[in-house]
Design a protein around this motif. Structure first.
Motif, PDB file in Angstrom:
ATOM      1  N   MET A 176     -13.819 -15.221 -11.752  1.00 26.02           N
ATOM      2  CA  MET A 176     -14.925 -14.291 -11.530  1.00 26.02           C
ATOM      3  C   MET A 176     -16.250 -15.032 -11.373  1.00 26.02           C
ATOM      4  SD  MET A 176     -14.036 -10.944 -13.875  1.00 26.02           S
ATOM      5  CE  MET A 176     -13.391 -11.797 -15.315  1.00 26.02           C
ATOM      6  N   ARG A 177     -16.424 -16.115 -12.119  1.00 26.35           N
ATOM      7  CA  ARG A 177     -17.649 -16.920 -11.984  1.00 26.35           C
ATOM      8  C   ARG A 177     -17.727 -17.549 -10.593  1.00 26.35           C
ATOM      9  NH1 ARG A 177     -17.403 -22.461 -14.879  1.00 26.35           N
ATOM     10  NH2 ARG A 177     -16.034 -22.695 -13.069  1.00 26.35           N
ATOM     11  N   ASP A 178     -16.633 -18.145 -10.157  1.00 28.85           N
ATOM     12  CA  ASP A 178     -16.640 -18.830  -8.858  1.00 28.85           C
ATOM     13  C   ASP A 178     -16.881 -17.859  -7.703  1.00 28.85           C
ATOM     14  OD1 ASP A 178     -16.131 -21.157 -10.220  1.00 28.85           O
ATOM     15  OD2 ASP A 178     -13.970 -21.193  -9.760  1.00 28.85           O
ATOM     16  N   LEU A 179     -16.334 -16.648  -7.828  1.00 33.17           N
ATOM     17  CA  LEU A 179     -16.480 -15.661  -6.755  1.00 33.17           C
ATOM     18  C   LEU A 179     -17.696 -14.769  -6.942  1.00 33.17           C
ATOM     19  CD1 LEU A 179     -12.751 -14.567  -6.311  1.00 33.17           C
ATOM     20  CD2 LEU A 179     -14.070 -16.101  -4.855  1.00 33.17           C
ATOM     21  N   GLN A 180     -18.402 -14.965  -8.051  1.00 34.94           N
ATOM     22  CA  GLN A 180     -19.597 -14.181  -8.353  1.00 34.94           C
ATOM     23  C   GLN A 180     -19.295 -12.681  -8.318  1.00 34.94           C
ATOM     24  OE1 GLN A 180     -23.143 -15.371  -6.309  1.00 34.94           O
ATOM     25  NE2 GLN A 180     -22.653 -17.544  -6.404  1.00 34.94           N
ATOM     26  N   THR A 181     -18.240 -12.313  -9.008  1.00 32.88           N
ATOM     27  CA  THR A 181     -17.856 -10.914  -9.099  1.00 32.88           C
ATOM     28  C   THR A 181     -17.657 -10.552 -10.556  1.00 32.88           C
ATOM     29  OG1 THR A 181     -16.262  -9.282  -8.340  1.00 32.88           O
ATOM     30  CG2 THR A 181     -15.393 -11.430  -8.864  1.00 32.88           C
ATOM     31  N   SER A 182     -17.720  -9.268 -10.831  1.00 32.76           N
ATOM     32  CA  SER A 182     -17.656  -8.830 -12.226  1.00 32.76           C
ATOM     33  C   SER A 182     -16.299  -8.259 -12.612  1.00 32.76           C
ATOM     34  CB  SER A 182     -18.738  -7.773 -12.475  1.00 32.76           C
ATOM     35  OG  SER A 182     -18.555  -6.678 -11.606  1.00 32.76           O
ATOM     36  N   ALA A 183     -15.317  -8.357 -11.734  1.00 28.95           N
ATOM     37  CA  ALA A 183     -13.988  -7.848 -12.041  1.00 28.95           C
ATOM     38  C   ALA A 183     -12.961  -8.594 -11.214  1.00 28.95           C
ATOM     39  CB  ALA A 183     -13.910  -6.349 -11.767  1.00 28.95           C
ATOM     40  N   ALA A 184     -11.715  -8.542 -11.648  1.00 24.12           N
ATOM     41  CA  ALA A 184     -10.626  -9.185 -10.916  1.00 24.12           C
ATOM     42  C   ALA A 184      -9.344  -8.395 -11.136  1.00 24.12           C
ATOM     43  CB  ALA A 184     -10.443 -10.628 -11.371  1.00 24.12           C
ATOM     44  N   LEU A 185      -8.502  -8.378 -10.124  1.00 24.15           N
ATOM     45  CA  LEU A 185      -7.184  -7.777 -10.261  1.00 24.15           C
ATOM     46  C   LEU A 185      -6.264  -8.746 -11.000  1.00 24.15           C
ATOM     47  CD1 LEU A 185      -6.717  -6.285  -6.673  1.00 24.15           C
ATOM     48  CD2 LEU A 185      -7.442  -5.090  -8.748  1.00 24.15           C
ATOM     49  N   VAL A 186      -5.294  -8.183 -11.717  1.00 20.81           N
ATOM     50  CA  VAL A 186      -4.367  -8.992 -12.506  1.00 20.81           C
ATOM     51  C   VAL A 186      -2.942  -8.702 -12.048  1.00 20.81           C
ATOM     52  CG1 VAL A 186      -3.583  -9.608 -14.821  1.00 20.81           C
ATOM     53  CG2 VAL A 186      -5.939  -8.817 -14.476  1.00 20.81           C
ATOM     54  N   VAL A 187      -2.186  -9.757 -11.785  1.00 18.98           N
ATOM     55  CA  VAL A 187      -0.782  -9.604 -11.417  1.00 18.98           C
ATOM     56  C   VAL A 187       0.089 -10.332 -12.417  1.00 18.98           C
ATOM     57  CG1 VAL A 187      -1.218  -9.304  -8.945  1.00 18.98           C
ATOM     58  CG2 VAL A 187      -0.900 -11.604  -9.864  1.00 18.98           C
ATOM     59  N   GLY A 188       1.329  -9.840 -12.515  1.00 19.69           N
ATOM     60  CA  GLY A 188       2.309 -10.486 -13.379  1.00 19.69           C
ATOM     61  C   GLY A 188       3.335 -11.230 -12.557  1.00 19.69           C
TER      62      GLY A 188
END
Length: 439
Positions: free
Chosen positions: A300-312
């Motif tokens: 999230m820091r590298d992409l400058q975003t406040s959320a991320a999708l999570v996969v298993g």
């Protein structure tokens, strides 16, 4: 011919007139259709197509484009001036009349624009007519006709005459007759153009349902672009006797091969043609649950975003994580990312049309997640990408963010500080800065 093909035409020409072979020679040498004075009229010029088994293949064009002549070449009603046509691997060009009749009887059924029902026969007898031609016993014909009658929604109408039915019901009888013959290929020449708009749409939807359940190969002729886009797995666009482009509805709509095709499709309702699969993008703000909170925060820091999708495992979508939740885990030294996964991700199928995506997109701060039947993540659709597709704006001319939501609520510098405070030996912190943290 490939075993996957039901109908194939190779470099087919049809010229009506005094000197058709000379006209074909001139056309092959580069002459235009209008330069054949005294030789003949070229209805179909160097047409090639391959129709796969089980698909709906639409031939679309304006009046005079050659589409109706082409379908008559595909069923053997006309002999090509040059070229070859095969149906289920068997040639129907240059064969004796008896052999042609046999191939057509076993492999091809026709559905006509104006129904072509026998007025003195009942609905059931009309449906059974093709089986009668094939020589099937009377009991078998009646049983099969009754079965198909139910399939097209006309149960109880078998004893009526065609004149007692509405136009839409008569066309259902025409389709039922073609289905009862149980041939591999259905050729439909402007089959719904004589119906009023509401009945026409109903028939289109029923045709798709029938094809999905029966797996027939259908070649459908139409001048209506919206009908072609709705029905076709693939579409061939004809102009002046030539096929100018063949492709899926999405390909023709988003990448027209000529200015003619581009002008043809400019007024199409893109929202009801384009699907999620045609506009989705690779997911960038994506982390694995096994990577833990620190990996999620770095992404999230590298992409400058406040959320991320999570996969298993197997890229199965589990949900999403937010920056503030992940930062709290890092501060507290917790390593199980699954504790903060949220399930408020809007999920859509790859086959959903864009008109069905607007509402979930408006209600979601995250991009829409496109998944398959096993919930595997295939891609994402940011809201701005959806709006660009609906507005026919090229994404090449605009920056498409990965996450459509307000800027991160926590500054990037603060995230870096948390990383340094909780793990000064992290490889993500430069060596000089690690020494400063220790000091």
């Amino acid at each position: 011919m490939s075993e996957t093909l039901a109908v194939e035409a190779r470099n087919v020409y049809k010229v009506f007139g005094r000197k058709p072979q000379e006209a074909v020679r001139r056309l092959r040498d580069g002459a235009a259709r209008t330069e054949l004075a005294g030789l003949g009229t070229a209805a179909v010029i160097d047409a090639s197509l391959s129709v796969r088994r089980g698909e709906i293949f639409v031939v679309m064009g304006l009046s005079g484009s050659g589409k109706s002549t082409l379908i008559r070449l595909l069923n053997g009603l006309l002999e090509p001036t040059a070229g070859e046509v095969r149906v289920m691997g068997e040639p129907i060009t240059g064969v004796p009349a008896k052999r042609l009749r046999e191939v057509r009887r076993r492999h091809i059924s026709m559905v006509f624009q104006h129904f072509a029902l026998l007025p003195h026969r009942t609905v059931l007898d009309n449906i059974a007519y093709g089986l009668e031609v094939q020589g099937a016993p009377a009991a078998e014909r009646r049983a099969r006709a009754t079965e198909v009658l139910q399939l097209v929604g006309l149960d109880g109408w078998g004893d009526k005459l065609p004149s007692e039915l509405s136009g839409g019901m008569q066309q259902r009888v025409g389709i039922a007759r073609a289905l009862a013959a149980d041939t591999d290929v259905l050729l439909m020449d402007e089959a719904f153009s004589a119906l009023d708009p509401l009945i026409r749409r109903e028939m289109q939807e029923q045709l798709i349902e029938l094809q999905a359940s029966l797996g027939k190969t259908i070649v459908f002729i139409t001048h209506d672009l919206n009908e072609a886009m709705f029905l076709g797995d693939r579409i061939a666009v004809m102009r002046d006797g030539r096929i100018v482009q063949t492709g899926t509805p999405e390909e023709i709509l988003t990448d027209p091969a000529t200015d003619y095709v581009a002008s043809f499709v400019q007024d199409v309702d893109r929202a009801r043609v384009l699907t999620a699969a045609s506009v989705m993008e690779p997911a960038r703000a994506l982390v694995t649950v096994a990577g833990g909170p620190r990996a999620a925060m770095r992404t999230m820091r590298d992409l400058q975003t406040s959320a991320a999708l999570v996969v298993g495992q197997g890229r199965r979508l589990l949900g999403a994580v937010r920056d503030r939740d992940v930062m709290r885990q890092v501060r507290e030294g917790r390593g199980d990312l699954s504790e903060v996964i949220r399930d408020d991700v809007a999920v859509v199928s790859r086959d959903d049309v864009l008109s069905e995506l607007v509402e979930p997109s408006v209600g979601s701060a995250l991009p829409l997640a496109v998944v398959d039947g096993q919930q595997r993540l295939l891609g994402v659709i940011p809201r701005v990408t959806l709006l660009a597709a609906l507005g026919n704006v090229s994404s090449d001319t605009m920056e498409i963010p990965v996450v459509v939501e307000p800027p991160a609520t926590v500054p990037v510098d603060a995230m870096t500080t948390v990383l340094r405070e909780t793990a000064p030996d992290s490889p993500d912190v430069p060596a000089v800065e690690r020494e400063e943290v220790r000091a």
